[in-house]
Design a protein around this motif. Structure first.
Motif, PDB file in Angstrom:
ATOM      1  N   SER A   1       3.009  -9.185  -1.095  1.00 54.30           N
ATOM      2  CA  SER A   1       2.652  -7.916  -0.025  1.00 54.30           C
ATOM      3  C   SER A   1       1.896  -8.625   1.264  1.00 54.30           C
ATOM      4  O   SER A   1       1.815  -7.917   2.205  1.00 54.30           O
ATOM      5  N   PHE A  32      -0.175   7.499   4.046  1.00 52.44           N
ATOM      6  CA  PHE A  32      -0.647   6.134   3.292  1.00 52.44           C
ATOM      7  C   PHE A  32       0.251   5.284   2.629  1.00 52.44           C
ATOM      8  O   PHE A  32       0.072   4.296   2.150  1.00 52.44           O
ATOM      9  N   THR A  33       1.616   5.368   2.967  1.00 51.16           N
ATOM     10  CA  THR A  33       2.708   4.576   2.609  1.00 51.16           C
ATOM     11  C   THR A  33       2.879   3.253   3.647  1.00 51.16           C
ATOM     12  O   THR A  33       3.871   2.828   3.764  1.00 51.16           O
ATOM     13  N   GLY A  34       1.940   3.363   4.438  1.00 53.38           N
ATOM     14  CA  GLY A  34       2.123   2.295   5.697  1.00 53.38           C
ATOM     15  C   GLY A  34       2.494   1.075   5.363  1.00 53.38           C
ATOM     16  O   GLY A  34       2.755   0.105   6.558  1.00 53.38           O
ATOM     17  N   ALA A  35       2.656   0.549   4.270  1.00 56.34           N
ATOM     18  CA  ALA A  35       2.674  -0.695   3.944  1.00 56.34           C
ATOM     19  C   ALA A  35       4.386  -1.021   4.259  1.00 56.34           C
ATOM     20  O   ALA A  35       5.257  -0.931   3.373  1.00 56.34           O
ATOM     21  N   GLN A  36       4.627  -1.065   5.479  1.00 57.47           N
ATOM     22  CA  GLN A  36       6.227  -0.925   5.879  1.00 57.47           C
ATOM     23  C   GLN A  36       7.061  -1.960   5.457  1.00 57.47           C
ATOM     24  O   GLN A  36       8.096  -2.018   5.291  1.00 57.47           O
ATOM     25  N   ARG A  37       6.196  -3.155   5.112  1.00 64.21           N
ATOM     26  CA  ARG A  37       7.289  -4.081   4.608  1.00 64.21           C
ATOM     27  C   ARG A  37       7.651  -3.785   3.113  1.00 64.21           C
ATOM     28  O   ARG A  37       8.304  -4.526   2.479  1.00 64.21           O
ATOM     29  N   LEU A  38       7.139  -2.609   2.714  1.00 56.89           N
ATOM     30  CA  LEU A  38       7.908  -2.373   1.265  1.00 56.89           C
ATOM     31  C   LEU A  38       8.824  -1.298   1.993  1.00 56.89           C
ATOM     32  O   LEU A  38       8.505  -0.221   2.459  1.00 56.89           O
TER      33      LEU A  38
END
Lengths: 378, 378
Positions: free
Chosen positions: A90, A255-261
């Motif tokens: 990640s 807070f799901t901002g890990a867009q690379r997920l």
């Protein structure tokens, strides 16, 4: 016997000369995270070290990489599963985590939604057709004001009323008191109108607090809640679901901002596998940047047939307007919960009437026939 | 009296014409998340709605936006603090979350590191100078093999030996058994050599499991652990720290992939505020893409003087080599823990000697004088 593996699918930005090295790098990073040459145990080399299964060019400079990871390394634990799927990778800006191919039984061990779309339909008495939802806000209101708002939304005939995800346990609106008053207000309105509106309070905090809040919600007669899995932590979310079989869970994307997920993976598949009965996501054409294609992929991931894993209700939200209801129904079709907050709250004194119009529009919608090409995927 | 506010600082990609609208959008999204015109309560308008404090152009098309958020909305709870700081805005690809200006006392309420750099130094008996660390891996090894590896690393004189973050509670290496054997192996080696090597097992899972594992670690004589806050969830991390005042916590960056949460903020400031005594981050020039400037900013955020919040030890890691030790010491200076895993494990039969050389190089390093310009910031 070969060790069981799950397949993790990543998209990797790379030049052609480097992609094999990148792929091998992911396989090592997500398994043993050390030089393979320094491993002398043959069983670790054969059963634990990650394997590059395929590398496929998607476009110039962009590849799909499939990595086989040993199921045994995940320990069938949410925390460790995510660690093995996308822990250190990640941190690499050139890698996005897109999909999982689950070996038989692995996802089912996490349980999936306990109620799912069908259980939510039963709760609110909507056997078919889309369901409606709105949100109690703004934060800052005291419990009596929120309860009055909830009563008016219930009067309007909405199927579900959820706390805004900003309502936690603040001094000006303590959780237990707010939930009791809002639940009572909705129950009283239901008793008077014959409606079956459900009130979903927002649970937050650590596992101890989540359990206390769940119990307080139960005591108020509540059997469905809102929760933000990435804020409370996926392990806490999954544990709470597993030990609360009477409660339905709507997942919030805060807070799901890990867009690379990839959003279909996180908001659709993973939240579903870990037990979300409904999943809120930011709709296309609102104030967030998701495209129609991405929204459809999220809804598909939440709903697609999966023996042993119940369907999870897609809940498009975020800057949606009442005027768009027909378009959204034709897009998402009937297995959906339409969540409209601000636009309904802007109705002010006319909230009950506008709520009734929202509910009536959804109930009375005649779905476009033939199904528009854009919606056929659902 | 005006309501107390904290200032959240974001970087926003926008054209000049739209930046004011974007800034206002963040202020609303991170507070009331509804049309402000529909709010008629004057106290909510004055005390709860977020405020744009400043907009500063950083470069063409890139802005710093400072938003004042009411402290009361956070409820002084980790979960809700993050929700208010970067909940929904994390979903916007044009926004990164960079820094917080804390009002007096707010960060202190979370407690910060209970042991910090100084407490870690006391544990391993290194009053000054950099400390050394390595990792037990690969996963797949059974407890006796990991314990033998730990004994050899302790024999080599390393200050700290941590579990690889992939070691959870897998069938082939159950947590309690592994920790007991590794702790015993290190303690026996220490007793023989007079060393003070610390063993840090990796805790994972939900809060119940974290507590069980902490207790099992304590029973094995362990008083420092590794934990990945984003995997276990920030609320679980913070609660465990708060209720375990005897234990020092080293934070691991697994699943911190939300790159739009600036690494110095997440790995430095926030992990520190929530209680990490040491923070692992991927070093420049290794197999991750962090620049020297970014690494320095992380180390600065972990160490910078902050009355009431103890310094947190920076732990650069990730593909580091023994050959780079002098360079890294001149870069990070003595308040650091150097973590080298794979390169040490590659030494195979010569692990003890190479470990001794690693420890001796760190102990004997003469820091470049004058301080290189690149290191002066530390």
């Amino acid at each position: 016997m070969a060790a069981e593996r799950l397949t993790a699918i990543y998209h990797v930005t790379s030049d052609a000369a480097a992609i094999e090295r990148h792929a091998t790098g992911i396989a090592v990073e997500q398994s043993v995270e050390m030089p393979v040459a320094a491993i002398d145990d043959p069983q670790i080399l054969s059963d634990i070290v990650g394997r590059v299964e395929t590398i496929t060019e998607l476009a110039p400079g962009r590849y799909e990489v499939r990595i086989g990871l040993a199921t045994a390394t995940t320990g069938a634990d949410v925390c460790q599963l995510i660690n093995m799927l996308f822990g250190n990778s990640s941190i690499h800006p050139h890698i996005t985590f897109e999909r999982v191919v689950w070996p038989p039984g692995l996802a089912e061990r996490f349980g999936g939604p306990r109620h799912g779309l069908a259980g939510l339909r039963r709760r609110v008495g909507v056997a078919e057709g889309a369901m409606t939802c709105s949100a109690l806000k703004p934060q800052g209101l005291a419990p009596p004001a929120l309860a009055r708002l909830a009563a008016r939304m219930a009067e309007g005939g909405l199927d579900m009323i959820k706390d805004d995800h900003s309502l936690a346990d603040q001094a000006y609106s303590p959780f237990a008191e707010r939930v009791r008053q809002c639940a009572d207000a909705v129950a009283e309105t239901n008793a008077r109108t014959g409606g079956r509106t459900a009130y979903l309070p927002n649970l937050s905090g650590d596992l101890d607090q989540l359990r206390r809040q769940r119990d307080q919600a139960r005591a108020a007669g509540v059997d469905a809640v809102l929760i933000a899995p990435m804020l409370v932590g996926l392990p806490a979310f999954h544990t709470l679901v597993a030990e609360s079989p009477d409660v339905a869970f709507m997942a919030h994307p805060s807070f799901t901002g890990a867009q690379r997920l990839a959003p279909p993976l996180l908001l659709g598949t993973l939240f579903r596998v870990f037990g979300a009965d409904a999943t809120v996501f930011t709709n296309y054409g609102g104030r967030f940047g998701f495209s129609p294609e991405l929204c459809r992929a999220i809804a598909n991931a939440a709903l697609e047939p999966w023996p042993g894993i119940a369907p999870c209700a897609p809940v498009p939200a975020g800057g949606m307007t009442l005027a768009r209801v027909p378009e959204l129904l034709d897009f998402y079709r009937p297995d959906t919960i339409l969540l409209i907050g601000g636009d309904l709250l802007s109705a002010g004194d006319r909230l009950v009437e506008v709520g009734q119009a929202f509910a009536a529009t959804v109930r009375g919608h005649r779905y476009a026939t033939p199904v528009p090409a854009a919606a056929a995927g659902l």
